[in-house]
Design an enzyme around this catalytic site. Structure first.
Site, PDB file in Angstrom:
ATOM      1  N   TYR A 143      -1.380  -1.152   5.719  1.00 32.54           N
ATOM      2  CA  TYR A 143      -2.099  -0.651   6.888  1.00 32.54           C
ATOM      3  C   TYR A 143      -1.282   0.454   7.526  1.00 32.54           C
ATOM      4  O   TYR A 143      -0.241   0.206   8.142  1.00 32.54           O
ATOM      5  CB  TYR A 143      -2.349  -1.799   7.863  1.00 32.54           C
ATOM      6  N   LYS A 171      -5.358   0.555   4.030  1.00 32.18           N
ATOM      7  CA  LYS A 171      -6.266   0.742   5.152  1.00 32.18           C
ATOM      8  C   LYS A 171      -5.721   1.948   5.900  1.00 32.18           C
ATOM      9  O   LYS A 171      -4.662   1.895   6.523  1.00 32.18           O
ATOM     10  CB  LYS A 171      -6.315  -0.494   6.054  1.00 32.18           C
TER      11      LYS A 171
END
Length: 298
Positions: A143, A171
């Site tokens: 992320y 992400k």
């Protein structure tokens, strides 16, 4: 546990970072969590859910609560959706502990955010992510969200991390499509947009989907947009992007969790309050949210 049907999209196309329901006293509400997960998968078309991400108020839930929440969601929808556990912290040892806890619960994958606050150098990021990946068997979605963590994962670092067999995707909330395009081109990492409004632009450079916030409401339309793009109907994808843009952006008029919980309450899905230091939406914010939902046709 749901097996990935397409290695290019290890967790599907559409995922939502699910809010964590609490009761009126602020305690974890597992029955509401099961109902919400079912709604997101069966009515909003999600291929997967991320549990205990930022939208799930992970900074203010305990390890035990995270475990209980994950188990409840897996029992509710784990037979028909990927369930990822947010396990990233600013402490590598703690992150490994949460990763192992998630594996025992039956998670399909892990979301691991960049260590925050201490702002480690890129060599520290490499060591952190590799240590977490080495400690278990679950696939990992990195992320990259520097506006929250204070540190971006550099392009060269991402390319190096792609060599680890259990690091399968990103992400991406960095907002640098050129950098993301290079990583996609040079690695096999699956790129999921971490910013709802950037989903279509990211698809255009090789992204595969989204881990969304507004997708608590816009899931069906967002999935249709992704599918339209993938079948080559770019005009329809653009139409849907423009239609949904008011809620893609409006959900972040204040912190996203606040407005998701307010919006769910408007729709008869009361998931309770937020925990401090977050505060519940004001009437003014709720009024704007109604307008954003209406403008998006939701």
């Amino acid at each position: 546990m749901v097996a990935a049907s397409d290695a290019r999209r290890p967790f599907g196309r559409l995922l939502t970072a699910m809010v964590t329901p609490f009761d009126v006293a602020g305690a974890l509400d597992l029955d509401s969590a099961a109902r919400l997960a079912t709604y997101l998968v069966d009515e909003q078309g999600n291929d997967g859910l991320v549990i205990s991400g930022t939208t799930g108020e992970s900074p203010t839930t305990s390890d035990a609560e995270k475990a209980d929440l994950l188990t409840a969601v897996i029992e509710s929808v784990g037979d028909r959706a990927s369930v990822l556990a947010g396990v990233g912290t600013f402490d590598t040892v703690h992150t490994v502990h949460l990763a192992q806890q998630a594996a025992k619960a039956g998670a399909d994958g892990l979301l691991v955010v960049t260590p925050y606050y201490s702002r480690p150098p890129q060599s520290g990021l490499l060591a952190h992510f590799r240590t977490v990946a080495d400690a278990g068997e679950l696939p990992i979605l990195l992320y990259d969200i520097p506006h929250r963590t204070g540190t971006a994962i550099a392009t060269e670092t991402l390319i190096a991390l792609a060599g680890h067999e259990r690091i399968v995707g990103v992400k991406d909330a960095k907002g640098d499509l050129v950098a993301s395009s290079r990583v996609i081109a040079e690695t096999g990492l699956a790129y999921y947009s971490g910013d709802d409004g950037n989903t279509l632009p990211l698809l255009s450079v090789g992204g595969v989907g989204v881990v969304g916030t507004s997708t608590h409401f816009s899931g069906l339309g967002t999935k249709s947009m992704i599918e339209a793009y993938e079948r080559g109907d770019t005009a329809e994808a653009l139409r849907l992007h423009r239609q949904l843009l008011p809620i893609y952006t409006g959900i972040f008029r204040t912190q996203g969790t606040i407005l998701v919980k307010a919006g769910l309450r408007l729709r008869g899905l009361d998931v309770g309050p937020v925990r401090l230091p977050l505060v519940d939406a004001t009437e003014h914010e709720i009024s704007h949210l109604r307008e954003d939902l209406a403008a998006a046709g939701l």
